[in-house]
Write an enzyme that holds these catalytic residues in place. Structure first.
Site, mmCIF file in Angstrom:
data_model
loop_
_atom_site.group_PDB
_atom_site.id
_atom_site.type_symbol
_atom_site.label_atom_id
_atom_site.label_comp_id
_atom_site.label_asym_id
_atom_site.label_seq_id
_atom_site.Cartn_x
_atom_site.Cartn_y
_atom_site.Cartn_z
ATOM 1 N N CYS A 186 -9.502 2.637 -0.627
ATOM 2 C CA CYS A 186 -8.684 1.436 -0.408
ATOM 3 C C CYS A 186 -7.296 1.762 0.134
ATOM 4 C CB CYS A 186 -8.577 0.644 -1.710
ATOM 5 S SG CYS A 186 -10.180 0.124 -2.378
ATOM 6 N N CYS A 209 -2.880 -4.038 -8.094
ATOM 7 C CA CYS A 209 -4.131 -3.629 -8.730
ATOM 8 C C CYS A 209 -4.381 -4.330 -10.062
ATOM 9 C CB CYS A 209 -4.133 -2.115 -8.949
ATOM 10 S SG CYS A 209 -2.865 -1.538 -10.090
#
Length: 219
Positions: A186, A209
């Site tokens: 990512c 996150c």
């Protein structure tokens, strides 16, 4: 906050009998807080979220910085094993549900850590995202934990000035053009016009996150 102000605040917490810890991604800009803490109290636990998806360069850098600064680094592993982190089609979650992937690999294990401490020293900066810009220097977190954000008012220019002043090491991927470094699947190299965090979860409409959203209450 200045070094002296951070030191005084930490001493105040410790004198009140508070249990302190910090967490770190061990990116180059994260090293300022780690170095400051090494100058104040090297016994403070530093949790590195060992998601299993980090670049090999990051894993090696954690060891290098830990040894150089004399840190008390602890690797925090996910509670749910990787073979259970798949969607209905059998694909790993980072391909189809990055929010849940982050929950399992970061938020869930960190929430368990919170149960054992009183103060979470967190290195977020207001210039990193709108979420972080809205934060305060002290802010509540779950399980009656206080989040302490000593770097909140630091600019990226001040961060790199500190890195130069103390000749601190740089994450090896800096030289390859990476700006904000997280899990390998990512993270991409940013284009020149991108903000530092825009290359994280690129194209997924995601900039956090969960550590600084799910584990932060309104100030």
């Amino acid at each position: 906050m200045t070094f002296e102000e951070i030191q005084a605040r930490i001493l105040t917490y410790q004198q009140a009998g508070k249990k302190l810890f910090t967490s770190s991604s061990f990116q180059s800009h994260s090293l300022v807080l780690l170095h400051i803490l090494s100058r104040i109290d090297r016994s403070i636990p530093i949790y590195f979220l060992n998601t299993g998806y980090h670049f090999p360069e990051t894993v090696a850098f954690v060891d290098e910085v830990t040894e150089r600064f004399g840190l008390n680094t602890l690797r925090l592993n996910p509670i749910v094993p990787k073979h259970q982190q798949r969607d209905a089609d059998g694909n790993l979650l980072f391909t189809s549900d990055p929010d849940y992937c982050c929950f399992l690999n970061k938020t869930q294990p960190m929430e368990e850590v919170l149960r054992n401490y009183d103060v979470w020293i967190n290195g977020v900066r207001a210039d990193q995202s709108l979420v972080r810009k809205a934060m305060k220097v002290e802010q509540p977190a779950p399980h009656n934990v206080l989040r302490f954000h000593p770097m909140l008012d630091w600019s990226i220019q001040e961060v790199f000035a500190y890195l130069r002043e103390y000749d601190l090491p740089r994450h090896p991927l800096d030289a390859k053009g990476y700006a904000s470094i997280g899990c390998e699947p990512c993270t991409k190299k940013p284009d020149p016009e991108m903000h530092e965090r825009e290359a994280r979860w690129y194209g997924m409409n995601k900039v956090e996150c969960g550590l600084n959203t799910d584990l932060a209450k309104s100030a």
